[in-house]
Design a protein around this motif. Structure first.
Motif, PDB file in Angstrom:
ATOM      1  N   ALA A  19      10.223 -19.762  48.316  1.00 42.99           N
ATOM      2  CA  ALA A  19      11.492 -19.385  48.941  1.00 42.99           C
ATOM      3  C   ALA A  19      12.708 -20.538  49.047  1.00 42.99           C
ATOM      4  O   ALA A  19      13.757 -20.098  48.706  1.00 42.99           O
ATOM      5  CB  ALA A  19      11.231 -19.129  50.653  1.00 42.99           C
ATOM      6  N   TYR A  20      12.217 -21.728  49.333  1.00 41.33           N
ATOM      7  CA  TYR A  20      13.235 -22.877  49.192  1.00 41.33           C
ATOM      8  C   TYR A  20      14.046 -22.768  48.008  1.00 41.33           C
ATOM      9  O   TYR A  20      15.388 -23.040  47.729  1.00 41.33           O
ATOM     10  CB  TYR A  20      12.751 -24.110  49.401  1.00 41.33           C
ATOM     11  CG  TYR A  20      13.480 -25.322  49.228  1.00 41.33           C
ATOM     12  CD1 TYR A  20      14.435 -25.745  50.293  1.00 41.33           C
ATOM     13  CD2 TYR A  20      13.670 -25.981  48.083  1.00 41.33           C
ATOM     14  CE1 TYR A  20      15.167 -26.656  50.097  1.00 41.33           C
ATOM     15  CE2 TYR A  20      14.236 -27.126  47.855  1.00 41.33           C
ATOM     16  CZ  TYR A  20      15.180 -27.511  48.985  1.00 41.33           C
ATOM     17  OH  TYR A  20      16.159 -28.427  48.861  1.00 41.33           O
ATOM     18  N   ASP A  21      13.331 -22.764  46.811  1.00 44.84           N
ATOM     19  CA  ASP A  21      13.927 -22.852  45.299  1.00 44.84           C
ATOM     20  C   ASP A  21      14.798 -21.692  45.173  1.00 44.84           C
ATOM     21  O   ASP A  21      16.163 -21.866  44.492  1.00 44.84           O
ATOM     22  CB  ASP A  21      12.772 -22.752  44.369  1.00 44.84           C
ATOM     23  CG  ASP A  21      12.137 -24.123  44.388  1.00 44.84           C
ATOM     24  OD1 ASP A  21      12.705 -25.076  44.921  1.00 44.84           O
ATOM     25  OD2 ASP A  21      11.141 -24.318  43.804  1.00 44.84           O
ATOM     26  N   ILE A  22      14.500 -20.599  45.546  1.00 49.58           N
ATOM     27  CA  ILE A  22      15.314 -19.422  45.474  1.00 49.58           C
ATOM     28  C   ILE A  22      16.631 -19.311  46.077  1.00 49.58           C
ATOM     29  O   ILE A  22      17.513 -19.001  45.748  1.00 49.58           O
ATOM     30  CB  ILE A  22      14.553 -18.069  45.694  1.00 49.58           C
ATOM     31  CG1 ILE A  22      13.401 -17.868  44.648  1.00 49.58           C
ATOM     32  CG2 ILE A  22      15.508 -16.974  45.765  1.00 49.58           C
ATOM     33  CD1 ILE A  22      12.500 -16.382  45.124  1.00 49.58           C
ATOM     34  N   LYS A  23      16.363 -19.850  47.581  1.00 45.31           N
ATOM     35  CA  LYS A  23      17.767 -19.885  48.156  1.00 45.31           C
ATOM     36  C   LYS A  23      18.441 -21.485  47.586  1.00 45.31           C
ATOM     37  O   LYS A  23      19.928 -21.120  47.342  1.00 45.31           O
ATOM     38  CB  LYS A  23      17.105 -20.427  49.658  1.00 45.31           C
ATOM     39  CG  LYS A  23      18.707 -20.739  50.567  1.00 45.31           C
ATOM     40  CD  LYS A  23      19.299 -19.485  50.687  1.00 45.31           C
ATOM     41  CE  LYS A  23      20.370 -19.452  51.587  1.00 45.31           C
ATOM     42  NZ  LYS A  23      21.237 -18.301  51.808  1.00 45.31           N
ATOM     43  N   ALA A  24      17.979 -22.278  47.183  1.00 43.25           N
ATOM     44  CA  ALA A  24      18.768 -23.497  46.818  1.00 43.25           C
ATOM     45  C   ALA A  24      19.460 -23.004  45.620  1.00 43.25           C
ATOM     46  O   ALA A  24      20.322 -23.712  45.113  1.00 43.25           O
ATOM     47  CB  ALA A  24      17.746 -24.679  46.555  1.00 43.25           C
ATOM     48  N   ASN A  25      18.868 -22.546  44.481  1.00 46.10           N
ATOM     49  CA  ASN A  25      19.307 -22.173  43.218  1.00 46.10           C
ATOM     50  C   ASN A  25      20.040 -20.825  43.222  1.00 46.10           C
ATOM     51  O   ASN A  25      20.531 -20.454  42.121  1.00 46.10           O
ATOM     52  CB  ASN A  25      18.170 -22.216  42.280  1.00 46.10           C
ATOM     53  CG  ASN A  25      17.624 -23.473  42.272  1.00 46.10           C
ATOM     54  OD1 ASN A  25      18.265 -24.476  42.021  1.00 46.10           O
ATOM     55  ND2 ASN A  25      16.225 -23.629  42.229  1.00 46.10           N
ATOM     56  N   ASN A  26      20.192 -20.131  44.214  1.00 45.05           N
ATOM     57  CA  ASN A  26      20.686 -18.819  44.377  1.00 45.05           C
ATOM     58  C   ASN A  26      20.279 -17.883  43.228  1.00 45.05           C
ATOM     59  O   ASN A  26      21.147 -17.332  42.476  1.00 45.05           O
ATOM     60  CB  ASN A  26      22.528 -18.842  44.111  1.00 45.05           C
ATOM     61  CG  ASN A  26      23.085 -17.588  44.508  1.00 45.05           C
ATOM     62  OD1 ASN A  26      22.656 -17.000  45.691  1.00 45.05           O
ATOM     63  ND2 ASN A  26      24.266 -17.523  43.940  1.00 45.05           N
TER      64      ASN A  26
END
Length: 277
Positions: free
Chosen positions: A134-141
């Motif tokens: 979830a963090y990676d998806i949000k951070a990398n849009n």
């Protein structure tokens, strides 16, 4: 401030378990990449506690963590049982009609097989961590990507929860151990009244050696709740036995330990604490 080393990041199941166990205290979790890093953190800084998963009702025991616990010399000061619930989440701009991939830890993907089967257009992609996905998806849009994680992690990272409780088995629990450096036996949170103990020992390679130990525990009304054997590297067909017991009478429990010591090799008490109900 209680500092607790965990494997994973904020919103991971380790993070949730640590905060739930110390719900009445201010907690700061120290995020480690591996379980080895968690034990190294405890060893290098005795003021730091640890929270480590040890078994799951579906996946079974985390065998490597038993070895790390024995080798580290850390002591168990408590345990916490966490209900494992998964949600699917995505970026706020996405929705069911736009997501094409779902990312998560392989165990989480396995625990949501029926849900994924009901959405055959979604490509399942393995990630190192549920909350990390979830963090990676949000951070990398990452548009059109979704993550399977706990709903708390989704909200922590500003993700939109599409559906909660998508796990196949609604009775999925993980047991976590709360650990401290061996020098902290007088720790404030270390239980003064105990009813559970974990120990490890090996046995002579002879007939009936394990049954004798079990008979003594039974005689003293000590209830064995778990036994896990692991091979001793370099000693063919010999094993270390990790045993959890519960008891109502501390004196009888201590007497049982005194009675089995002569029958075992290398017996060590890993911790005496209160069991999680």
């Amino acid at each position: 401030m209680t500092e607790i080393a965990i494997q994973g990041i904020g919103g991971s199941f380790h993070d949730i378990a640590a905060h739930q166990y110390f719900k009445d205290e201010k907690v700061e979790t120290l995020h480690c990449n591996t379980f080895e890093d968690v034990f190294a953190c405890i060893a290098s800084n005795p003021s730091v506690l640890g929270c480590v998963a040890i078994e799951n009702t579906i996946a079974g025991s985390l065998l490597h963590n038993y070895e790390l616990l024995r080798e580290s010399g850390a002591i168990i000061i408590g345990e916490h049982k966490l209900h494992i619930e998964h949600s699917i989440c995505c970026l706020p701009e996405d929705d069911w009609n736009s997501i094409t991939e779902v990312h998560s830890h392989p165990v989480a993907l396995m625990q949501c097989r029926k849900f994924l089967a009901s959405h055959p257009t979604l490509k399942a992609v393995e990630a190192e961590d549920t909350a990390g996905a979830a963090y990676d998806i949000k951070a990398n849009n990452n548009r059109s990507w979704a993550a399977i994680c706990n709903a708390e992690a989704a909200r922590l990272y500003g993700m939109k929860v599409l559906e909660e409780k998508i796990e196949d088995n609604k009775h999925n629990f993980t047991r976590f151990l709360l650990l401290a450096h061996k020098s902290r036996r007088q720790l404030k949170n270390y239980a003064t009244t105990t009813n559970k103990a974990s120990m490890v020992f090996s046995l002579p390679h002879e007939e009936g050696s394990l049954s004798k130990v079990l008979a003594i525990l039974s005689f003293y009304n000590v209830n064995m709740t778990k036994i896990q054997s692991l091979p001793i590297i370099g000693r063919e067909w010999e094993y270390m036995f990790y045993v959890d017991v519960t008891y109502n009478d501390l004196i009888r429990y201590r007497q049982s330990i005194d009675a089995i010591i002569p029958l075992t090799n290398e017996l060590r008490i890993l911790g005496e604490y209160c069991y999680a109900k």
